[in-house]
Design an enzyme around this catalytic site. Structure first.
Site, PDB file in Angstrom:
ATOM      1  N   ASP A  13       4.108 -20.081 -16.469  1.00  0.00           N
ATOM      2  CA  ASP A  13       4.562 -18.735 -16.102  1.00  0.00           C
ATOM      3  C   ASP A  13       3.726 -18.175 -14.961  1.00  0.00           C
ATOM      4  O   ASP A  13       4.028 -17.106 -14.437  1.00  0.00           O
ATOM      5  CB  ASP A  13       4.461 -17.796 -17.311  1.00  0.00           C
ATOM      6  CG  ASP A  13       5.730 -17.855 -18.156  1.00  0.00           C
ATOM      7  OD1 ASP A  13       6.702 -18.503 -17.725  1.00  0.00           O
ATOM      8  OD2 ASP A  13       5.739 -17.253 -19.250  1.00  0.00           O
ATOM      9  N   ARG A  47       5.382 -11.960 -29.578  1.00  0.00           N
ATOM     10  CA  ARG A  47       6.336 -11.381 -28.638  1.00  0.00           C
ATOM     11  C   ARG A  47       7.466 -10.685 -29.411  1.00  0.00           C
ATOM     12  O   ARG A  47       8.636 -10.813 -29.082  1.00  0.00           O
ATOM     13  CB  ARG A  47       6.915 -12.448 -27.699  1.00  0.00           C
ATOM     14  CG  ARG A  47       7.413 -11.865 -26.399  1.00  0.00           C
ATOM     15  CD  ARG A  47       8.315 -12.836 -25.656  1.00  0.00           C
ATOM     16  NE  ARG A  47       8.639 -12.306 -24.338  1.00  0.00           N
ATOM     17  CZ  ARG A  47       9.623 -12.751 -23.583  1.00  0.00           C
ATOM     18  NH1 ARG A  47      10.370 -13.756 -23.984  1.00  0.00           N
ATOM     19  NH2 ARG A  47       9.868 -12.233 -22.416  1.00  0.00           N
ATOM     20  N   TRP A  49      -1.781 -19.969 -22.105  1.00  0.00           N
ATOM     21  CA  TRP A  49      -0.625 -19.466 -21.378  1.00  0.00           C
ATOM     22  C   TRP A  49      -1.039 -19.168 -19.925  1.00  0.00           C
ATOM     23  O   TRP A  49      -2.095 -18.596 -19.688  1.00  0.00           O
ATOM     24  CB  TRP A  49      -0.098 -18.178 -22.041  1.00  0.00           C
ATOM     25  CG  TRP A  49       0.960 -17.530 -21.225  1.00  0.00           C
ATOM     26  CD1 TRP A  49       2.256 -17.911 -21.121  1.00  0.00           C
ATOM     27  CD2 TRP A  49       0.794 -16.408 -20.341  1.00  0.00           C
ATOM     28  NE1 TRP A  49       2.923 -17.099 -20.217  1.00  0.00           N
ATOM     29  CE2 TRP A  49       2.048 -16.163 -19.725  1.00  0.00           C
ATOM     30  CE3 TRP A  49      -0.291 -15.581 -19.998  1.00  0.00           C
ATOM     31  CZ2 TRP A  49       2.250 -15.135 -18.804  1.00  0.00           C
ATOM     32  CZ3 TRP A  49      -0.086 -14.566 -19.079  1.00  0.00           C
ATOM     33  CH2 TRP A  49       1.167 -14.351 -18.498  1.00  0.00           C
ATOM     34  N   TRP A  58      15.777 -24.051 -21.838  1.00  0.00           N
ATOM     35  CA  TRP A  58      15.548 -23.920 -23.289  1.00  0.00           C
ATOM     36  C   TRP A  58      14.120 -23.441 -23.475  1.00  0.00           C
ATOM     37  O   TRP A  58      13.174 -24.208 -23.333  1.00  0.00           O
ATOM     38  CB  TRP A  58      15.773 -25.277 -23.958  1.00  0.00           C
ATOM     39  CG  TRP A  58      15.608 -25.348 -25.434  1.00  0.00           C
ATOM     40  CD1 TRP A  58      14.622 -24.788 -26.201  1.00  0.00           C
ATOM     41  CD2 TRP A  58      16.459 -26.048 -26.351  1.00  0.00           C
ATOM     42  NE1 TRP A  58      14.810 -25.105 -27.522  1.00  0.00           N
ATOM     43  CE2 TRP A  58      15.931 -25.878 -27.650  1.00  0.00           C
ATOM     44  CE3 TRP A  58      17.619 -26.812 -26.201  1.00  0.00           C
ATOM     45  CZ2 TRP A  58      16.514 -26.450 -28.771  1.00  0.00           C
ATOM     46  CZ3 TRP A  58      18.191 -27.383 -27.325  1.00  0.00           C
ATOM     47  CH2 TRP A  58      17.647 -27.195 -28.594  1.00  0.00           C
ATOM     48  N   ASP A  59      13.995 -22.156 -23.787  1.00  0.00           N
ATOM     49  CA  ASP A  59      12.679 -21.526 -23.858  1.00  0.00           C
ATOM     50  C   ASP A  59      12.179 -21.496 -25.310  1.00  0.00           C
ATOM     51  O   ASP A  59      12.951 -21.692 -26.262  1.00  0.00           O
ATOM     52  CB  ASP A  59      12.803 -20.097 -23.299  1.00  0.00           C
ATOM     53  CG  ASP A  59      11.508 -19.560 -22.731  1.00  0.00           C
ATOM     54  OD1 ASP A  59      10.449 -20.165 -22.964  1.00  0.00           O
ATOM     55  OD2 ASP A  59      11.554 -18.517 -22.054  1.00  0.00           O
ATOM     56  N   MET A  60      10.901 -21.224 -25.487  1.00  0.00           N
ATOM     57  CA  MET A  60      10.292 -21.147 -26.823  1.00  0.00           C
ATOM     58  C   MET A  60       9.005 -20.359 -26.617  1.00  0.00           C
ATOM     59  O   MET A  60       8.085 -20.857 -25.988  1.00  0.00           O
ATOM     60  CB  MET A  60      10.014 -22.586 -27.276  1.00  0.00           C
ATOM     61  CG  MET A  60       9.606 -22.777 -28.699  1.00  0.00           C
ATOM     62  SD  MET A  60       7.815 -22.646 -28.843  1.00  0.00           S
ATOM     63  CE  MET A  60       7.587 -23.170 -30.507  1.00  0.00           C
ATOM     64  N   ASN A  61       8.980 -19.102 -27.097  1.00  0.00           N
ATOM     65  CA  ASN A  61       7.926 -18.200 -26.653  1.00  0.00           C
ATOM     66  C   ASN A  61       6.904 -17.742 -27.683  1.00  0.00           C
ATOM     67  O   ASN A  61       6.243 -16.727 -27.482  1.00  0.00           O
ATOM     68  CB  ASN A  61       8.564 -16.969 -26.009  1.00  0.00           C
ATOM     69  CG  ASN A  61       9.108 -17.292 -24.631  1.00  0.00           C
ATOM     70  OD1 ASN A  61       8.377 -17.755 -23.761  1.00  0.00           O
ATOM     71  ND2 ASN A  61      10.392 -17.091 -24.436  1.00  0.00           N
ATOM     72  N   ASP A  87      18.481 -15.857 -16.413  1.00  0.00           N
ATOM     73  CA  ASP A  87      17.426 -15.990 -17.423  1.00  0.00           C
ATOM     74  C   ASP A  87      17.676 -15.033 -18.582  1.00  0.00           C
ATOM     75  O   ASP A  87      18.806 -14.555 -18.796  1.00  0.00           O
ATOM     76  CB  ASP A  87      16.059 -15.772 -16.739  1.00  0.00           C
ATOM     77  CG  ASP A  87      14.936 -16.553 -17.376  1.00  0.00           C
ATOM     78  OD1 ASP A  87      14.449 -16.113 -18.442  1.00  0.00           O
ATOM     79  OD2 ASP A  87      14.535 -17.609 -16.840  1.00  0.00           O
ATOM     80  N   ASP A  88      16.647 -14.714 -19.311  1.00  0.00           N
ATOM     81  CA  ASP A  88      16.676 -13.881 -20.520  1.00  0.00           C
ATOM     82  C   ASP A  88      17.359 -12.529 -20.274  1.00  0.00           C
ATOM     83  O   ASP A  88      17.187 -11.924 -19.218  1.00  0.00           O
ATOM     84  CB  ASP A  88      15.201 -13.651 -20.915  1.00  0.00           C
ATOM     85  CG  ASP A  88      15.042 -13.107 -22.303  1.00  0.00           C
ATOM     86  OD1 ASP A  88      16.045 -12.804 -22.950  1.00  0.00           O
ATOM     87  OD2 ASP A  88      13.877 -12.989 -22.734  1.00  0.00           O
TER      88      ASP A  88
HETATM   89  C1  DGJ Z   1       9.089 -17.205 -20.726  1.00  0.00           C
HETATM   90  C2  DGJ Z   1       9.463 -18.131 -19.608  1.00  0.00           C
HETATM   91  O1  DGJ Z   1       8.403 -18.982 -19.288  1.00  0.00           O
HETATM   92  C3  DGJ Z   1       9.897 -17.295 -18.405  1.00  0.00           C
HETATM   93  O2  DGJ Z   1      10.168 -18.120 -17.317  1.00  0.00           O
HETATM   94  C4  DGJ Z   1      11.105 -16.490 -18.803  1.00  0.00           C
HETATM   95  O3  DGJ Z   1      12.179 -17.349 -19.068  1.00  0.00           O
HETATM   96  C5  DGJ Z   1      10.789 -15.633 -20.007  1.00  0.00           C
HETATM   97  N1  DGJ Z   1      10.219 -16.395 -21.081  1.00  0.00           N
HETATM   98  C6  DGJ Z   1      12.025 -14.917 -20.498  1.00  0.00           C
HETATM   99  O4  DGJ Z   1      11.807 -14.236 -21.652  1.00  0.00           O
END
Ligand code: DGJ
Length: 732
Positions: free
Chosen positions: A547, A442, A198, A476-479, A365-366
């Site tokens: 990020d 997370r 990351w 479209w995020d995926m964390n 964003d979020d």
């Molecule tokens: C991770 C993304 O990489 C960020 O840019 C942001 O959208 C956050 N998630 C939001 O939770």
């Protein structure tokens, strides 16, 4: 471009202007690899099939001098006379792992067939490609294999995939199925992988191949920031500017393995495909399995040329839809400005300033849905949070549209917080092993995308919001990575399918939304570049690169990403300083000069900039609007590597060589240092180019170079740490 079949020799020669790929049926009836590389003449290459007697070897019963151990195979099995790692493994009902597939028939056709439910390179016209479909059969079990090879007319690329068809009467278990296997006669290559984590994605790592196995992969359920399904094999003397190299790229976003095996006789076996660990696919009679596509790209002119071929291919024949080659909108994202702490009023204030600066797309964003005030809650509840946005997403979108900007919205569809209405109502909707703790990442879990009800819920919610608010862009995020990959309610025999089914379900959701909203621009994201791969580019033509938004760190991340992915696909923004990840302060100029070599955009509250900085932002946006066409579709050259140097330099050149933009960056200031010159690339040697107040021949710029320690074209010399310059070159 052609696929020539030599019936007498039973050989197939796939060729275009640059490359040849030759395979032939060997004495045991299976296809063998004869040649891959720079184009060669067409003839009978049977002499490349080896017959030998060596102690300890095993060979064919009817001719012991023919052994698979030292022959090069197209799609190798394990367990007969070849004991290297195989491309596939099938377990039959009696427990046997031994397979023997032999040539049954073949078909040569124009164009390129689509792969069912999988991302793949495509053609717009059947004249752009030819496909060889080679059918093999295991006589004992009735299983069939279709090896698919497409040669493209305009790219030094072979696309491969394999179809397993159970035409027999017994149940078979597919335990391994690489998309591509390539046996080469020598191993004098340096393996180059792109690794990280990351916020530090895609660092090139080189290893000289030698006896044994070199491998990278992902078992995280996504391609990952840790490793990337793209590997370069270059000759030891190859560099950015000259020499032979080839690369494998898997058009897939889930678990993968890329591997090179150097055997006792010095030959090299390269393969890439779905990672065989945690993969098992039961095939009942009449069932089939299609592997993802893998690409082989070749260059005789160094790594810049290799990357450029892939960039062009991805931009033109992998990315799809309205945005594939369109100039990307300059966006302003509120994430680093507000995190989840915003109201409609505060967001509009940021957007207003963006509009004043010339921004074209505002992205929320979020934090806009459910009880989402921090990352502990709300994920999965895709209903607007009216405490923050009293007039809903629709109200906000109308206001943004009213300012003359497009409106974009963040989603993380694949995830759920335990503290959400969605999870409370559907605890069986997540991937979770029976009786085991459910790991959190997370503070969230992974939805079981393979379940129809999950797919329908997400589709309904996303479709409703996108259509009601007339959304123009989706991030479209995926964390988090996948753990406890078990699909609740499915039998034991189905569990080995879960990782692959998961990614197919992600693709399916994308596909449905793309079909409904063909003008929508998707940007994929996985905590930055944790799922930036060729598979994703088929659905989302751009991806958030990292990020880490620090300009100095981004030099490395974008430089590393450029090996395998086009500039138009790398999300890059100017953010605030001190930078939120590193605490470093760089000038607004340098932050802009780095973000230009990506999609370009902003991720800060522009109201907080000084007047001088804001004026700079306006100029940057003007510059980008003028030059992004060239930057995003030109030929990109890496010139000085930030991994090896205090300087970084790169440039883009238009297809017709009439325009170019050269950028150079110095990390730390130097005192009394020697003069530095950079030799430019890709220009017309005989043409004269203007650069600021200077004028230079293409041959001069490419052979003598530009002196960056002085001030080319009357630019200000570099001063202090983290300084940079952009030079626009125009013919005439
Ligand atoms: C991770 C993304 O990489 C960020 O840019 C942001 O959208 C956050 N998630 C939001 O939770």
């Amino acid at each position: 471009m052609d696929i020539i079949y030599n019936e007498g020799a039973k050989q197939f020669h796939l060729c275009n202007e640059k490359i040849s790929y030759i395979l032939g049926i060997m004495p045991n009836g299976e296809p063998g690899q004869l040649y891959f590389g720079k184009r060669v003449a067409d003839k009978d290459y049977s002499y490349l099939i080896n017959k030998d007697f060596r102690a300890m070897m095993v060979g064919m019963p009817e001719d012991e001098s023919f052994s698979l151990e030292f022959n090069r195979r197209e799609y190798p099995s394990f367990g007969t006379s070849d004991l290297r790692l195989p491309a596939y493994e099938l377990i039959y009902e009696n427990g046997s792992h031994v397979s023997a597939f032999t040539y049954l028939s073949h078909e040569i056709s124009k164009g390129k067939p689509k792969l069912h439910e999988l991302p793949a390179v495509y053609t717009e016209d059947d004249d752009e490609a030819m496909t060889l479909s080679l059918k093999l059969k295991d006589e004992l079990t009735g299983m069939e294999l279709k090896l698919l090879y497409t040669i493209l007319r305009d790219y030094p690329v072979i696309a491969r995939s394999v179809l397993f068809e159970n035409k027999g009467s017994e149940q078979v278990s597919l335990e391994r199925c690489m998309s591509l296997s390539l046996d080469l006669p020598d191993h004098d290559y340096v393996w180059m992988q792109f690794s990280g984590a990351w916020a530090r994605e895609k660092t090139p790592i080189e290893k000289k191949l030698d006896s044994g196995i070199t491998a990278i992969g992902s078992l995280r359920g996504h391609s990952s920031a840790n490793q990337n399904p793209f590997v370069i094999f270059k000759r030891p003397n190859t560099d950015e500017f000259q020499g032979e190299a080839f690369a494998t790229a898997l058009v897939y976003s889930g678990n993968f393995l890329t591997q090179a095996e150097v055997d006792t006789y010095g030959t090299l076996r390269v393969m890439t495909g779905i990672h065989p660990d945690r993969f098992s696919w039961e095939l009942a009679p009449d069932e089939s399995f299609q592997t993802p596509e893998a690409l082989l790209v070749w260059s005789g002119d160094g790594l810049n040329d290799l990357s450029q071929s892939l960039h062009r291919l991805y931009r033109k024949r992998l990315c799809r839809g309205a945005w594939k080659e369109k100039e990307r909108p300059i966006l302003l994202n509120n994430w680093e400005a507000t995190l989840m702490d915003f109201t409609e009023e505060s967001v509009l204030k940021i957007a207003k300033k963006g509009q004043e600066a010339g921004v074209e797309l505002f992205v929320l964003d979020d934090g806009w849905f459910g009880k989402r005030d921090d990352d502990f809650a709300g994920l999965g509840d895709w209903y607007v949070n009216t405490d923050k946005l009293p007039e809903g997403i629709t109200g906000l979108a109308e206001k943004i549209h009213g300012m003359g900007m497009k409106f974009g919205l963040w989603f993380e569809p694949e995830m759920v917080n335990p503290d959400s209405d969605l999870y409370r109502a559907n605890p069986d909707w997540v991937l979770a092993a029976p009786g085991r703790e459910r790991s959190l990442g997370r503070h969230q879990m992974v939805l079981d995308m393979t379940k129809e009800e999950v797919q329908e819920y997400l589709y309904e919610r996303m479709h409703a919001i996108i259509s009601e608010a007339k959304i123009d862009y989706v991030k479209w995020d995926m964390n988090r990575t996948i753990s406890e990959c078990f699909s609740q309610g499915r039998p034991a025999s189905e569990q080995g399918k879960t990782y692959h089914r998961y990614i197919l379900a992600v693709y399916r959701l994308y596909e449905r939304l793309i079909a409904d909203f063909p003008e929508l621009l998707f940007e994929s994201c996985a905590s930055g570049g944790s799922r930036l791969d060729a598979g994703m580019l088929y659905y989302a033509p751009q991806a958030w690169g990292s990020d880490d938004t620090d300009a100095v760190e981004r030099l490395k991340i974008q430089y590393g990403t450029s090996y395998g992915y086009p500039i138009s696909s790398i999300g890059a923004h100017v953010s605030e300083c001190p930078n939120q990840q590193t605490g470093r302060t760089t000038s607004i100029d340098t932050r802009g000069n780095v973000s230009f070599f990506g999609t370009g955009g902003y991720e800060l509250d522009l109201n907080k900039l000084s007047d001088g900085e804001f004026e700079e932002v306006k100029k940057q946006i003007e510059f980008l609007k003028k030059h992004r066409g060239l930057i995003q579709s030109g030929n990109f050259y890496r010139l000085l590597s930030p991994f090896k140097d205090n300087y970084c330099a790169w440039m883009v050149v238009s297809e017709d060589k009439s325009e170019a933009i050269f950028a150079y960056y110095r990390v730390l200031a130097e005192v009394n240092a020697g003069r530095r010159r950079v030799k430019l690339m890709g220009l017309d040697p005989d043409a004269k180019y203007t650069a600021g107040e200077g004028s230079f021949y293409g041959s001069e710029l490419m052979n003598i170079g530009l002196e960056i320690s002085a001030a080319p074209g009357n630019l200000e010399p570099l001063t202090g740490d983290f300084d940079s310059r952009i030079v626009v070159l125009r013919k005439g």
